[in-house]
Scaffold this active site. Structure first.
Site, PDB file in Angstrom:
ATOM      1  CG  MET A 180      -2.788   6.378  12.115  1.00  9.59           C
ATOM      2  SD  MET A 180      -3.680   4.813  12.245  1.00  9.59           S
ATOM      3  CE  MET A 180      -3.160   4.237  13.841  1.00  9.59           C
ATOM      4  CE  LYS A 222      -8.423   6.370   1.724  1.00  5.31           C
ATOM      5  NZ  LYS A 222      -8.054   7.311   2.731  1.00  5.31           N
ATOM      6  CG  ASP A 237      -0.316  -0.292   2.465  1.00  3.28           C
ATOM      7  OD1 ASP A 237       0.762   0.290   2.677  1.00  3.28           O
ATOM      8  OD2 ASP A 237      -0.836  -1.098   3.272  1.00  3.28           O
TER       9      ASP A 237
HETATM   10  N1  SAH Z   1       3.022   0.356  11.020  1.00  2.00           N
HETATM   11  C1  SAH Z   1       3.318   1.762  10.833  1.00  2.00           C
HETATM   12  C2  SAH Z   1       2.209   2.639  11.337  1.00  2.00           C
HETATM   13  C3  SAH Z   1       0.929   2.476  10.608  1.00  2.00           C
HETATM   14  S1  SAH Z   1      -0.281   3.601  11.121  1.00  2.00           S
HETATM   15  C4  SAH Z   1       4.662   2.084  11.508  1.00  2.00           C
HETATM   16  O1  SAH Z   1       5.183   1.285  12.275  1.00  2.00           O
HETATM   17  O2  SAH Z   1       5.183   3.139  11.218  1.00  2.00           O
HETATM   18  C5  SAH Z   1      -0.074   4.899   9.933  1.00  2.00           C
HETATM   19  C6  SAH Z   1       0.490   6.115  10.621  1.00  2.00           C
HETATM   20  O3  SAH Z   1       1.890   5.990  10.746  1.00  2.00           O
HETATM   21  C7  SAH Z   1       0.323   7.410   9.859  1.00  2.00           C
HETATM   22  O4  SAH Z   1      -0.960   7.960  10.051  1.00  2.00           O
HETATM   23  C8  SAH Z   1       1.378   8.269  10.473  1.00  2.00           C
HETATM   24  O5  SAH Z   1       1.008   8.732  11.728  1.00  2.00           O
HETATM   25  C9  SAH Z   1       2.480   7.261  10.674  1.00  2.00           C
HETATM   26  N2  SAH Z   1       3.459   7.264   9.575  1.00  2.00           N
HETATM   27  C10 SAH Z   1       3.835   6.226   8.829  1.00  2.00           C
HETATM   28  N3  SAH Z   1       4.804   6.586   7.963  1.00  2.00           N
HETATM   29  C11 SAH Z   1       5.047   7.887   8.179  1.00  2.00           C
HETATM   30  C12 SAH Z   1       5.947   8.836   7.634  1.00  2.00           C
HETATM   31  N4  SAH Z   1       6.797   8.518   6.662  1.00  2.00           N
HETATM   32  N5  SAH Z   1       5.927  10.099   8.116  1.00  2.00           N
HETATM   33  C13 SAH Z   1       5.083  10.457   9.080  1.00  2.00           C
HETATM   34  N6  SAH Z   1       4.209   9.597   9.645  1.00  2.00           N
HETATM   35  C14 SAH Z   1       4.194   8.337   9.208  1.00  2.00           C
END
Ligand code: SAH
Length: 517
Positions: free
Chosen positions: A173, A58, A36
């Protein structure tokens, strides 16, 4: 049929290099990739050439695939005996719903592995110069979901406990709820002056950070129009950013730079962009091949067979050197048969390629293109001498023509052909439209014409128009001229026509536009 296996892999926070070695190995051997938008599309460059790619995020015309559908998809693919990789942003166990995916696999008796990744909760703050713990400032950190439906947020988060945890609070998020989150934290006892940072698209070219305190952060986020995805960091560690911010200081920070040269040659340019803090986006539009027709082969065999007759062998590209030696090998010709000949190289890289095969160039011009080579040949090459020119089919004609005028007998052979390659990349046209490619690099005329053709084949109606907002960087004036002839204005052309020169010019251009000069 044997059941397959599913690797549930953390792809890291965005920078494609922030995947683990184990994750990358799984990616390289998988038959199907389910991914994704949080995983970088550049990771797809590492798949097997015939691997199937399934995007479950999406799209403008489609909603995100439901989690249950993804779970089932993984099961179905594995039941077909496939090796499947489910690439997930960050770490798969941090708000990654890996539990649900693994559970259904388990229930269906399918083998799976969970390969951890670098979570955005830690890496994104780090890229903004904010360590989540600090000896003096925070002895713990909590990772909290800021999303979910507002009703649920209150049920699932114990604001009193979260607020009074001793250390740093990291919300994922949560951008849309930043006002609500800060209110709750203040209400439950955190000082309104507590430092807060939001980091959008951390580790990618779009990385952007907004800092403030609990009482003003909502207004600042609105003013900056900061959008998801972003990580919210609350606590004194945020102050560290003032001294520790580092990515922003790199000369190519914020730049996503398209690399169009052949995959086999792209790594040097990509690595240099990376070193300077830019994000190289590889989209190779040329591929080189050995000519395969009988006529071409026999012409090469004949020319190389006359090894003893040459006074000069002139090499004008690394590829030319590689292919020259491949043909010698093919026909069993020993390089020592060229004992009469002097070797000329067009530039330092070509000379290096020669040297790596034990042949030191006798002549290296000061300006690295055909004209430079001709200049430095004056007075060195004599009328009546014979020169062999092993080159690509698209090489410019100026060198042989000028040599002929000077009475040199030239034997040209096309030791390789340059052909169009159209990468299977559905993302690039969209990224161009959204202005997410900042600079395009061209390292030869064929990269210019082929990029336009490749974009056309990917459905872009007017490719030159699509590249309008990009800076166009060309390795030298000849490439720049081709760019201009195709409706692209070359804004960056180095004085030295090499990859190093090009990268330096990219960095200089940034310094100028950032007002540092
Ligand atoms: N499994 C992921 C998190 C998934 S939830 C992890 O461990 O990072 C998705 C959220 O992760 C987003 O809404 C945001 O808050 C954060 N996120 C993921 N990648 C990001 C990035 N490159 N920059 C900022 N926030 C990020």
């Amino acid at each position: 049929m044997d059941k397959g296996i599913v690797y549930l892999v953390g792809a890291g926070p965005g920078d494609p290099k922030l995947i683990t070695v184990r994750g990358l190995e799984a990616l390289k051997r998988s038959d199907v990739i389910v991914y994704d938008r949080l995983a970088s599309p550049q990771l797809l460059n590492y798949t097997k050439p015939d691997a199937e790619r399934i995007y479950v995020g999406k799209l403008p015309d489609r909603h995100t695939m439901k989690q249950e559908e993804i779970n089932q998809l993984l099961v179905d693919l594995a039941l077909q005996g496939k090796t499947v990789i489910r690439l997930k942003g960050g770490d798969p166990t941090v708000f990654g719903r890996v539990g649900e995916e693994a559970e259904l696999l388990h229930r269906n008796g399918i083998l799976y592995e969970i390969i951890p990744g670098i979570t955005s909760a830690i890496a994104v703050p780090a890229y903004a110069g904010i360590p989540v713990t600090h000896r003096d400032l925070a002895s713990s950190f909590s990772v909290i979901t800021g999303h979910e439906s507002p009703e649920k947020l209150d049920h699932s988060i114990y604001w009193d406990k979260v607020t009074n945890a001793t250390g740093t609070l990291v919300f994922l998020m949560g951008v849309a709820k930043i006002g609500y989150i800060s209110d709750q934290l203040i209400r439950h006892g955190r000082s309104p002056d507590t430092p807060v940072a939001l980091v959008q698209w951390g580790t990618r070219a779009e990385q952007r950070t907004v800092t403030g305190i609990l009482s003003d952060i909502e207004a600042k986020v609105k003013a900056a129009n900061l959008q998801p995805p972003a990580v919210i960091i609350v606590g004194d560690v945020v102050k560290q950013r003032a001294t520790l911010s580092w990515v922003e200081k790199k000369p190519l920070f914020g730049q996503r730079i398209l690399v169009t040269r052949a995959r086999s040659q792209a790594s040097e340019l990509a690595a240099k962009i990376d070193e300077l803090g830019g994000e190289a986006y590889e989209f190779p539009v040329i591929e080189t091949r050995l000519p395969s027709t009988k006529e071409a082969e026999s012409a090469i065999e004949q020319a190389l067979g006359a090894a003893e007759s040459y006074d000069w062998v002139m090499l004008t590209s690394i590829n030319g050197v590689d292919c020259f030696f491949r043909w010698l090998d093919r026909f069993g010709i020993d390089i020592r048969r060229f004992h009469r000949a002097k070797f000329a190289a067009v530039g330092p890289k070509t000379a290096e390629a020669l040297a790596s095969r034990g042949v030191r160039a006798d002549l290296l011009p000061e300006s690295f293109r055909a004209e430079g080579l001709l200049d430095s040949l004056s007075g060195v090459i004599a009328e009546g001498q014979t020169a062999l020119l092993p080159r690509g089919d698209l090489a410019r004609k100026i060198l042989p023509e000028e040599l002929k005028i000077r009475g040199v007998k030239t034997v040209e052979i096309d030791v390789y052909d340059t052909v169009l390659s159209v990468p299977e990349d559905r993302w690039l046209p969209e990224m161009l439209e959204r202005g997410e490619i900042h600079t395009v690099t061209f390292t030869s005329s064929s990269t210019v014409t082929n990029l336009l053709e490749a974009l056309r084949r990917l459905g872009v109606r007017n490719p030159a128009e699509a590249l309008k907002s990009c800076e166009i960087a060309c390795i030298g004036p000849v490439t720049a001229k081709t760019a201009e002839a195709n409706g692209l204005k070359a804004t960056i052309v180095p004085d030295t026509y090499t990859i190093d020169g090009l990268v330096e010019a990219l960095a200089d251009r940034r310094r100028v536009s950032k007002g540092e000069d």
